[in-house]
Design a protein around this motif. Structure first.
Motif, short mmCIF file in Angstrom:
data_model
loop_
_atom_site.label_atom_id
_atom_site.label_comp_id
_atom_site.label_asym_id
_atom_site.label_seq_id
_atom_site.Cartn_x
_atom_site.Cartn_y
_atom_site.Cartn_z
N THR A 1 4.90 -9.17 -0.37
CA THR A 1 4.06 -8.24 0.39
C THR A 1 4.85 -6.98 0.71
O THR A 1 4.36 -5.86 0.57
CB THR A 1 3.59 -8.92 1.68
N THR B 1 8.58 -1.66 10.16
CA THR B 1 7.35 -1.85 9.41
C THR B 1 6.77 -3.24 9.67
O THR B 1 7.48 -4.24 9.61
CB THR B 1 7.62 -1.66 7.91
N GLU C 1 -0.21 -2.27 -1.15
CA GLU C 1 -0.75 -2.80 0.11
C GLU C 1 -0.46 -1.73 1.16
O GLU C 1 0.60 -1.12 1.13
CB GLU C 1 -0.03 -4.08 0.52
N MET D 1 4.13 -3.17 -0.45
CA MET D 1 4.00 -2.07 0.50
C MET D 1 4.87 -0.88 0.09
O MET D 1 4.48 0.27 0.23
CB MET D 1 4.37 -2.54 1.91
N LYS E 1 3.11 -5.82 8.91
CA LYS E 1 1.91 -5.98 8.10
C LYS E 1 1.05 -7.06 8.72
O LYS E 1 1.55 -8.14 9.03
CB LYS E 1 2.29 -6.38 6.66
N ILE F 1 0.35 -0.13 4.95
CA ILE F 1 1.32 -0.47 5.98
C ILE F 1 0.56 -0.53 7.30
O ILE F 1 -0.14 0.41 7.64
CB ILE F 1 2.41 0.62 6.01
N THR F 2 0.67 -1.64 8.02
CA THR F 2 -0.08 -1.75 9.27
C THR F 2 0.54 -0.85 10.33
O THR F 2 -0.16 -0.09 11.00
CB THR F 2 -0.10 -3.21 9.74
#
Lengths: 297, 292, 370
Positions: free
Chosen positions: C44, C9, C53, C48, C11, C55-56
């Motif tokens: 952060t 993962t 927030e 997530m 971000k 998740i990129t």
């Protein structure tokens, strides 16, 4: 790795809902403010008279505007009015705020008295001062009755002096508000700084001159911005107090715009004058608002 | 009125204090003077004003000027008094204040708790719209109202006041909600509340003070407006326009006492709000001028 | 496959990546603590997991269900916030049951769940109060109650004790630990306090600059820190890091250090593979409690080395006395018995437990594994 998107319907709706709810307000602002500004700007380049007509004539309206005697009077008046209004309001506001900040008994009673004119309509203010300054029944008449026969106060009927009557009424209406702004600024100053300055041997005068007034800079800035904005927009007060008279002696850009657009059927010139007003206010407000918003983030 | 009392480090001498009080009281008289003149002369018969002293208390008290101002004074061509215009103002102010406050609350909520890219720009554009000289929108507004069939009507005035009021109401609520902890919104999201539910159950119950500020500000501004009323009022003119017509009318004898009574009548609603909730009024003024 | 799975993962905010390739697998019933200094990305990551927030890239799953794009309320998680985030306009009872109400739980069930949680947390008498009328510790309990009542799959704690005073913090720490032992729930807990991390967790992820520096049990983290950052961040006072030369004496690697007066000190390593570093520089890590007065030395240890050094400062702390001295050009803290007779400016004998010493590569700052 690409972001896996399996957002369910509700989540996606929740993502879009805020923008959807905000959209009408934003659209309204875009159309009714910025669209309209664009419209008026375009109109100022046309030969519109009673109704808009889209024959473009370039800068002719602006050239005509600045050749008009009336517009010159309006500009001169707004310059005199705005500078006196801002300076006097600031001076009175600052003085009252400093005086009130001296542990004054009855402060709770005085403050609302200073401020209440701000709750009134300029039309009411104009009406009240119109009769009070009228030499026939107002101040001059009263002084004569009280035995001061030579007292004369006919500014409102005098083309050269009538503009100062507008200054008096406008100062009466807003100086209390400026006082409140300065008072809030004064109360925000850390008292220990003042104590430190006194221990350093500063006299009262030096204390205010060297420490307090410099610390009030933000309040000065806000007062200046608000007052100049009010001054340029001033329309109601002139209408109610002098109606732009005697003659055209108290014409202001705001009254000029209104009469040229709606009663003299010179819409193109009226639009041009409105654009000049907007540019003047924008030159003051945009940097100020930009700085305020920057500071917040 | 809400400023916290604090100890000023400055000490002043006895003569200085006498001078202080003198100046402060003189200014209080200066501010009260027009109100006194209006009040006193609105309960005098006309001859006492024209032939007498404006500052003097009435010798013969009369409420006739008030009655005339309210129900029989000649305004324009009709001897209607201010009554119908007062009603116009009420019909215009109530919906305009309600709508602009609700919309402002939602906008402020979105701009602080559901921030998206460009939110600051949206807010900046809305904020600047509060400060434009309204002369710049008069011409297109007149045309649009005509096209919409709203020219000279109460709904038209409501529309105008809502459009140019939401900038300020958004500013108020945005600054207020900015100080409201975002963690609460997140907690409510985890608890399963959606966009409207969070607003309704979490934000709105604590929005009382700022809602009062917004309502008072909008009420005062819209009630006191003259430019829009005069431009777009048509047959539905508000109080301020009627007052001006009454005072400026050039026909007949100038009934000063009626004019004064009418001026007080026009000022009464906003003055009443000021007396009852001055604290919020000042807060609104400050928030509208300086930061929040 | 773990109960809570965080796979590759990352971000990013715009072009800036603030979390890099996080990989953590949490078993059911584990108490995972994310610890690190502020700005390390721990909060952060927690947000997530909560869905606050997005998740990129990568994937987060709970109970085998991928959670990317799932609304926070649909993840069956509960969260305790740093500020507690109690709704100021609702009573304690309403605060606790708000989530159940939002999920459409019938009133009778809500009441029952509330009564249970209130009893568990001993807040029965507070149910009708507003959050404004509660003390810090009581608010903390209510916030936990709000999380507990949902009976979620995973509990998320975001620095829940950092707003409490020192005494209350210790009490609540114990309370949370008891609760976990009783309820056996899965917990992810964010803190910057390494003592909280050590005492509460079953496993710790030490984070720094957007990377997980080390993931392991508290004992692993403490005894065999992966690098200098973990070594100095965990433990108080921090581990001493002393630049030293490796020299061979009788075929055994020793650390060569200069003491406060410029004399040479030799300390024998217990780690034979340091022979490979002969003649080179390393960083010697030794915790204050492994540097004591000779009488206080660990009797179990097979490798106690003594040295003499000049003391610069003594700090009696009641139960122990901390002694600061200069060793290898660095300030080094030793932990002595409270009644050790040390005076600043005097030379004194110290015992270094070299069994507990750790060697770091000075270039990479990574631990040189035995």
């Amino acid at each position: 790795m690409s972001p896996p998107t399996s957002a369910d319907f509700r989540t996606r709706l929740q993502d879009w809902l805020p923008r959807l709810v905000l959209a009408p307000s934003f659209a309204t602002t875009l159309i009714f403010v910025y669209g309209f500004i664009l419209f008026t700007v375009l109109l100022s380049f046309t030969g519109s008279k009673m109704l808009p007509n889209w024959s473009f004539i370039g800068l002719d309206n602006y050239v005509r505007l600045f050749k008009l005697q009336h517009w010159h009077i309006a500009l001169k008046n707004i310059a005199v009015f705005a500078s006196l209004y801002i300076v006097i309001c600031t001076a009175i506001g600052l003085a009252l705020a400093i005086f009130l900040d001296q542990k004054i008994r009855g402060e709770g009673m005085l403050r609302p008295i200073y401020l209440y004119p701000m709750a009134l309509s300029f039309i009411v203010t104009g009406t009240a001062w119109k009769w009070f300054l009228d030499p026939g029944i107002g101040l001059e008449h009263v002084m004569h009755l009280w035995g001061w026969e030579s007292f004369s106060f006919g500014w409102i009927k005098n083309s050269n002096m009538a503009i100062y009557c507008i200054v008096i009424a406008a100062v009466w209406q807003t100086s209390g508000f400026v006082m409140a702004m300065f008072l809030a600024g004064l109360r925000g100053i850390d008292n220990e700084i003042l104590k430190a300055a006194q221990i350093d041997g500063a006299s009262n005068w030096q204390l205010y001159r060297r420490i307090v007034i410099p610390l009030l800079r933000p309040a000065f800035l806000s007062a200046f911005v608000i007052l100049s904005h009010l001054a340029i927009k001033s329309y109601d007060l002139v209408v109610a107090l002098t109606g732009g008279g005697p003659g055209r002696a108290t014409e202001m850009p705001a009254t000029f715009m209104y009469s040229y657009t709606f009663t003299r059927n010179q819409m193109g010139v009226g639009a041009a004058s409105a654009v000049i007003m907007l540019m003047t206010i924008a030159a003051i407000m945009v940097p100020y608002l930009y700085a305020e918003l920057r500071e917040k983030r | 009125m809400s400023a916290i009392r604090h100890e000023t480090a400055v000490s002043t001498g006895r003569t200085a204090r006498v001078f202080l009080y003198l100046v402060l009281v003189l200014f209080a008289l200066f501010y009260l003077l027009p109100l006194y003149v209006m009040g006193v002369n609105s309960v005098k018969p006309l001859p006492e004003i024209t032939g007498g002293n404006m500052m003097a208390l009435p010798r013969a008290w009369t409420l006739e000027p008030w009655r005339a101002a309210w129900s029989s004074a000649q305004i324009g061509v009709q001897p209607t008094g201010l009554k119908p215009y007062f009603l116009n103002s009420i019909l215009m102010v109530v919906p305009a204040v309600a709508i602009s406050t609700i919309v402002g609350a939602l906008n402020g909520y979105i701009l602080t708790k559901w921030r998206f890219r460009g939110a600051d720009w949206v807010f900046g554009l809305m904020l600047f719209s509060c400060f434009i000289p309204f002369q710049i929108v008069l011409i297109p507004m007149a045309l649009i109202l005509g096209k919409l069939g709203l020219a000279g009507s109460i709904p038209g005035l409501v529309l105008v006041h809502v459009v140019y009021g939401i900038g300020f109401t958004t500013l108020y609520f945005r600054n207020y909600y900015a100080a409201f902890p975002t963690e609460l919104v997140r907690a409510a999201m985890i608890d399963g509340a959606g966009f409207f539910r969070i607003f309704w159950r979490i934000l709105l119950p604590v929005s009382g003070p700022i809602a009062v500020v917004s309502v008072i500000w909008q009420f005062t501004n819209i009630w006191n407006d003259f430019l829009f009323g005069a431009s777009f009022g048509g047959t539905s003119q508000p109080m301020t326009v009627a007052l001006n017509n009454l005072v400026q009318s050039s026909t007949g004898v100038k009934e000063y006492n009626v004019h004064f009574a009418a001026a007080i009548l026009a000022a009464l609603p906003t003055l009443a709000v000021y007396v009852v909730a001055g604290r919020y009024f000042v807060r609104g003024l400050m928030a509208g001028s300086v930061k929040g | 496959m773990g109960f809570l799975e965080i796979r590759n993962t990352t971000k990013s905010y715009g072009p800036v990546e603030i979390l890099h390739d996080i990989d953590i697998s949490v078993e059911e019933g584990e108490f995972l603590v994310l610890v690190g200094p502020s700005g390390c990305g721990k909060s952060t990551l927690l947000n997530m997991i909560a869905g606050l927030e997005d998740i990129t890239s990568g994937e987060i799953s709970i109970k085998g269900r991928v959670m990317n794009g799932v609304h926070p309320s649909k993840r069956n998680i509960a969260m305790v916030f740093q500020s507690y985030a109690l709704y100021p306009n609702m009573t304690v009872g309403q605060n606790i049951t708000f989530g159940l109400e939002m999920h459409g739980t019938p009133r009778a069930e809500r009441e029952k769940a509330l009564a249970e949680v209130a009893r568990l947390l001993q807040i029965d008498h507070l149910l009708d109060r507003k959050p404004g009328q509660l003390s810090g510790g009581q608010r903390q309990r209510v916030a936990m109650g709000r999380a507990l009542v949902r009976d979620p799959d995973v509990f998320l704690f975001d620095e829940p004790l950092s707003n409490l005073d020192a005494k209350l913090r210790v009490d609540m720490r114990t309370e949370i630990k008891k609760l976990h032992q009783k309820l056996k729930t899965t917990i992810v807990y964010v803190t910057h306090d390494q003592i909280e991390a050590m005492t509460l967790s079953t496993r710790i992820a030490v984070m720094y600059q957007g990377y997980v520096q080390q993931l392991g049990t508290p004992k692993e983290i403490y005894d065999t820190p992966a690098n200098v950052f973990v070594a100095t961040f965990m433990g108080s006072p921090a581990m001493n890091i002393i630049p030293a030369h490796v020299v061979m004496r009788e075929g055994v690697p020793h650390a060569k250090i200069t003491d406060a007066d410029g004399n040479e000190v030799l300390l024998r390593f217990s780690q034979p593979n340091l022979a490979e570093w002969d003649g080179r520089e390393i960083l010697l890590g030794i915790r204050p409690e492994a540097m004591t007065d000779p009488e206080g030395a660990d009797r179990q240890s097979a490798n106690i080395q003594t040295l003499t050094n000049r003391v610069s400062v003594t700090e009696p702390a009641g139960s122990d006395t901390f002694v600061t001295m200069v060793l290898g050009g660095k300030e080094v803290v030793a932990r002595m018995r409270a009644d050790a007779l040390v005076r600043p400016g005097q030379r004194f004998d110290f015992a270094a437990n070299m069994e507990k010493a750790i060697a770091f590569d000075p270039k990479t700052e990574k631990r040189i594994a035995p």
